[in-house]
Design a protein around this motif. Structure first.
Motif, PDB file in Angstrom:
ATOM      1  N   VAL A   1      -9.355   7.298   0.646  1.00 42.09           N
ATOM      2  CA  VAL A   1     -10.242   7.307   1.808  1.00 42.09           C
ATOM      3  C   VAL A   1     -10.902   8.672   1.922  1.00 42.09           C
ATOM      4  O   VAL A   1     -12.115   8.781   2.116  1.00 42.09           O
ATOM      5  N   ALA A   2     -10.125   9.731   1.782  1.00 40.10           N
ATOM      6  CA  ALA A   2     -10.671  11.087   1.862  1.00 40.10           C
ATOM      7  C   ALA A   2     -11.702  11.324   0.763  1.00 40.10           C
ATOM      8  O   ALA A   2     -12.768  11.902   1.013  1.00 40.10           O
ATOM      9  N   ARG A   3     -11.420  10.855  -0.429  1.00 43.32           N
ATOM     10  CA  ARG A   3     -12.349  11.063  -1.554  1.00 43.32           C
ATOM     11  C   ARG A   3     -13.683  10.362  -1.303  1.00 43.32           C
ATOM     12  O   ARG A   3     -14.749  10.932  -1.542  1.00 43.32           O
ATOM     13  N   PHE A   4     -13.636   9.142  -0.790  1.00 45.26           N
ATOM     14  CA  PHE A   4     -14.872   8.391  -0.590  1.00 45.26           C
ATOM     15  C   PHE A   4     -15.627   8.770   0.678  1.00 45.26           C
ATOM     16  O   PHE A   4     -16.811   8.502   0.790  1.00 45.26           O
ATOM     17  N   THR A   5     -14.937   9.398   1.622  1.00 43.61           N
ATOM     18  CA  THR A   5     -15.606   9.791   2.868  1.00 43.61           C
ATOM     19  C   THR A   5     -15.916  11.283   2.899  1.00 43.61           C
ATOM     20  O   THR A   5     -16.524  11.756   3.854  1.00 43.61           O
ATOM     21  N   GLY A   6     -15.477  12.017   1.884  1.00 44.31           N
ATOM     22  CA  GLY A   6     -15.743  13.447   1.831  1.00 44.31           C
ATOM     23  C   GLY A   6     -14.922  14.247   2.822  1.00 44.31           C
ATOM     24  O   GLY A   6     -15.287  15.364   3.179  1.00 44.31           O
ATOM     25  N   GLN A   7     -13.810  13.681   3.260  1.00 47.52           N
ATOM     26  CA  GLN A   7     -12.954  14.356   4.229  1.00 47.52           C
ATOM     27  C   GLN A   7     -11.560  14.472   3.650  1.00 47.52           C
ATOM     28  O   GLN A   7     -11.191  13.758   2.734  1.00 47.52           O
ATOM     29  N   SER A   8     -10.768  15.363   4.211  1.00 49.73           N
ATOM     30  CA  SER A   8      -9.404  15.510   3.726  1.00 49.73           C
ATOM     31  C   SER A   8      -8.432  14.903   4.721  1.00 49.73           C
ATOM     32  O   SER A   8      -8.652  14.965   5.922  1.00 49.73           O
ATOM     33  N   PRO A   9      -7.352  14.298   4.208  1.00 53.51           N
ATOM     34  CA  PRO A   9      -6.358  13.722   5.116  1.00 53.51           C
ATOM     35  C   PRO A   9      -5.663  14.820   5.905  1.00 53.51           C
ATOM     36  O   PRO A   9      -5.564  15.957   5.439  1.00 53.51           O
ATOM     37  N   SER A  10      -5.151  14.462   7.088  1.00 55.01           N
ATOM     38  CA  SER A  10      -4.449  15.455   7.897  1.00 55.01           C
ATOM     39  C   SER A  10      -3.145  15.842   7.237  1.00 55.01           C
ATOM     40  O   SER A  10      -2.574  15.095   6.460  1.00 55.01           O
ATOM     41  N   SER A  11      -2.639  17.018   7.560  1.00 52.67           N
ATOM     42  CA  SER A  11      -1.421  17.516   6.924  1.00 52.67           C
ATOM     43  C   SER A  11      -0.206  16.678   7.287  1.00 52.67           C
ATOM     44  O   SER A  11       0.737  16.595   6.525  1.00 52.67           O
ATOM     45  N   ASP A  12      -0.199  16.021   8.460  1.00 53.95           N
ATOM     46  CA  ASP A  12       0.927  15.190   8.851  1.00 53.95           C
ATOM     47  C   ASP A  12       1.084  13.975   7.954  1.00 53.95           C
ATOM     48  O   ASP A  12       2.152  13.416   7.849  1.00 53.95           O
ATOM     49  N   SER A  13       0.017  13.552   7.289  1.00 56.24           N
ATOM     50  CA  SER A  13       0.089  12.336   6.483  1.00 56.24           C
ATOM     51  C   SER A  13       0.850  12.528   5.185  1.00 56.24           C
ATOM     52  O   SER A  13       1.138  11.567   4.495  1.00 56.24           O
ATOM     53  N   ASP A  14       1.237  13.763   4.850  1.00 56.68           N
ATOM     54  CA  ASP A  14       2.021  13.986   3.636  1.00 56.68           C
ATOM     55  C   ASP A  14       3.363  13.267   3.700  1.00 56.68           C
ATOM     56  O   ASP A  14       3.951  12.958   2.694  1.00 56.68           O
ATOM     57  N   GLU A  15       3.834  12.987   4.923  1.00 53.34           N
ATOM     58  CA  GLU A  15       5.102  12.319   5.069  1.00 53.34           C
ATOM     59  C   GLU A  15       4.970  10.813   4.931  1.00 53.34           C
ATOM     60  O   GLU A  15       5.951  10.101   4.835  1.00 53.34           O
ATOM     61  N   SER A  16       3.759  10.287   4.951  1.00 49.70           N
ATOM     62  CA  SER A  16       3.548   8.842   4.886  1.00 49.70           C
ATOM     63  C   SER A  16       3.841   8.310   3.499  1.00 49.70           C
ATOM     64  O   SER A  16       3.381   8.863   2.517  1.00 49.70           O
ATOM     65  N   GLN A  17       4.569   7.221   3.467  1.00 43.82           N
ATOM     66  CA  GLN A  17       4.851   6.561   2.196  1.00 43.82           C
ATOM     67  C   GLN A  17       4.512   5.098   2.329  1.00 43.82           C
ATOM     68  O   GLN A  17       4.365   4.567   3.417  1.00 43.82           O
TER      69      GLN A  17
ATOM     70  N   VAL B   1       0.828  -1.206   0.000  1.00 44.71           N
ATOM     71  CA  VAL B   1       0.000   0.000   0.000  1.00 44.71           C
ATOM     72  C   VAL B   1       0.860   1.252   0.000  1.00 44.71           C
ATOM     73  O   VAL B   1       1.786   1.387   0.788  1.00 44.71           O
ATOM     74  N   ASP B   2       0.546   2.150  -0.920  1.00 43.38           N
ATOM     75  CA  ASP B   2       1.106   3.503  -0.930  1.00 43.38           C
ATOM     76  C   ASP B   2       0.218   4.309   0.012  1.00 43.38           C
ATOM     77  O   ASP B   2      -0.950   4.563  -0.283  1.00 43.38           O
ATOM     78  N   PHE B   3       0.756   4.689   1.171  1.00 43.11           N
ATOM     79  CA  PHE B   3      -0.073   5.312   2.196  1.00 43.11           C
ATOM     80  C   PHE B   3      -0.684   6.632   1.742  1.00 43.11           C
ATOM     81  O   PHE B   3      -1.824   6.923   2.069  1.00 43.11           O
ATOM     82  N   ALA B   4       0.055   7.422   0.994  1.00 40.56           N
ATOM     83  CA  ALA B   4      -0.497   8.693   0.507  1.00 40.56           C
ATOM     84  C   ALA B   4      -1.692   8.438  -0.413  1.00 40.56           C
ATOM     85  O   ALA B   4      -2.718   9.126  -0.329  1.00 40.56           O
ATOM     86  N   GLN B   5      -1.577   7.432  -1.279  1.00 39.06           N
ATOM     87  CA  GLN B   5      -2.682   7.071  -2.177  1.00 39.06           C
ATOM     88  C   GLN B   5      -3.883   6.565  -1.379  1.00 39.06           C
ATOM     89  O   GLN B   5      -5.023   6.937  -1.649  1.00 39.06           O
ATOM     90  N   LEU B   6      -3.625   5.738  -0.380  1.00 35.46           N
ATOM     91  CA  LEU B   6      -4.699   5.223   0.468  1.00 35.46           C
ATOM     92  C   LEU B   6      -5.441   6.375   1.137  1.00 35.46           C
ATOM     93  O   LEU B   6      -6.671   6.442   1.085  1.00 35.46           O
ATOM     94  N   LEU B   7      -4.709   7.296   1.741  1.00 35.19           N
ATOM     95  CA  LEU B   7      -5.350   8.417   2.430  1.00 35.19           C
ATOM     96  C   LEU B   7      -6.142   9.292   1.468  1.00 35.19           C
ATOM     97  O   LEU B   7      -7.222   9.775   1.806  1.00 35.19           O
ATOM     98  N   GLU B   8      -5.627   9.481   0.266  1.00 32.87           N
ATOM     99  CA  GLU B   8      -6.349  10.278  -0.738  1.00 32.87           C
ATOM    100  C   GLU B   8      -7.656   9.604  -1.117  1.00 32.87           C
ATOM    101  O   GLU B   8      -8.700  10.249  -1.197  1.00 32.87           O
TER     102      GLU B   8
END
Length: 133
Positions: free
Chosen positions: A115-131, A106-113
């Protein structure tokens, strides 16, 4: 945040997904097999389901069909998280009832994007470092 069910038979993958999504503040429900996951999904109002495709007993494709057939789970977004990454797998998996596809590892940034798209929420700013791992 969102109410997310994770259906994943690999303890390591479950731990990684749980850690990442809990850090985003999501309320998580966990199942190591498809049938217990389907029961959770039918009983809990969910915003999203993340599910492995290859599992013992009932596989993800069959589970997706069961989820789509039930009135409580018919419209819950369903994302496949799978090691099935051969040519045509994504299209076949989506055609079987999944809304989206994420390949393992899993590419964590892709996963968070997603998840955010399907839940209508945006990922937290700290998750930009996740790979991915």
């Amino acid at each position: 945040m969102a109410r997310i069910l994770i259906i994943e038979d690999s303890p390591i993958n479950m731990e990684l997904l749980t850690f990442l999504l809990a850090n985003e503040g999501h309320e998580l429900f966990l199942a190591e097999r498809a049938l217990p996951g389907i029961e959770i999904a039918r009983q809990q109002p969910l915003d999203l389901i993340l599910m492995d495709v290859t599992m013992p007993d009932v596989g993800g494709i069959e589970a997706a069909k069961m989820l789509r057939a039930h009135p409580n789970t018919r419209t819950v977004p369903l994302i496949a998280v799978t090691a099935m990454a051969m040519s045509g797998d994504k299209e076949r998996i989506i055609a079987e009832g999944f809304d989206e596809y994420i390949a393992k590892p899993v590419d964590f940034a892709q996963l968070l994007e997603k998840v955010a798209r399907f839940t209508g929420q945006s990922p937290s700013s700290d998750s930009d470092e996740s790979q991915g791992t």
